[in-house]
Motif scaffolding. Sequence first.
Motif, PDB file in Angstrom:
ATOM      1  N   SER A  70      37.853  23.798 -25.341  1.00 48.06           N
ATOM      2  CA  SER A  70      39.116  23.207 -24.927  1.00 48.06           C
ATOM      3  C   SER A  70      39.000  21.697 -25.010  1.00 48.06           C
ATOM      4  N   GLU A  71      40.131  21.027 -24.930  1.00 44.43           N
ATOM      5  CA  GLU A  71      40.116  19.571 -24.991  1.00 44.43           C
ATOM      6  C   GLU A  71      41.165  19.008 -24.036  1.00 44.43           C
ATOM      7  N   ASP A  72      40.923  17.809 -23.588  1.00 49.71           N
ATOM      8  CA  ASP A  72      41.856  17.095 -22.732  1.00 49.71           C
ATOM      9  C   ASP A  72      42.002  15.698 -23.332  1.00 49.71           C
ATOM     10  N   GLU A  73      43.082  15.499 -24.071  1.00 52.09           N
ATOM     11  CA  GLU A  73      43.248  14.228 -24.760  1.00 52.09           C
ATOM     12  C   GLU A  73      43.385  13.079 -23.780  1.00 52.09           C
ATOM     13  N   LYS A  75      41.916  12.693 -20.989  1.00 51.83           N
ATOM     14  CA  LYS A  75      40.583  12.342 -20.493  1.00 51.83           C
ATOM     15  C   LYS A  75      39.622  12.026 -21.632  1.00 51.83           C
TER      16      LYS A  75
END
Length: 121
Positions: A70-73, A75
């Motif tokens: 998953s990714e959190d742009e 952060k």
Amino acid sequence: VQLVESGGGSVQAGGSLRLSCQWSGFRSAPHRMAWFRQVPGKEREGVAGIYNGAGYQFYGDFVEGRFTISEDEAKRALYLQMSSLQPEDTAMYYCAAGKYGTWARPCDYTYWGQGTQVTVS
């Protein structure tokens, strides 16, 4: 440009770990990011990949539903949640970023982190 992994460690078989990769220096989120792993004497292999904004995720056959990328742009981070870890998952895990190519092919990635060690006993 910098990729910095964290979250590795030693766990018992059946345990879980969450790897993080903090990225910096990119004007925007990398188009493609992935996790690879490598053990001494073997080639680096793709664990999981993700295409920014496209919702596509890819996993190595050996993952068998145990890991989630998953990714959190906001952060500026990429994650790999790993569960049901087995001794054969022991390896150095690397974060990679790139633009084009095949998700599991290391040569298609331009930027790499220094790696974080995962040991499963």
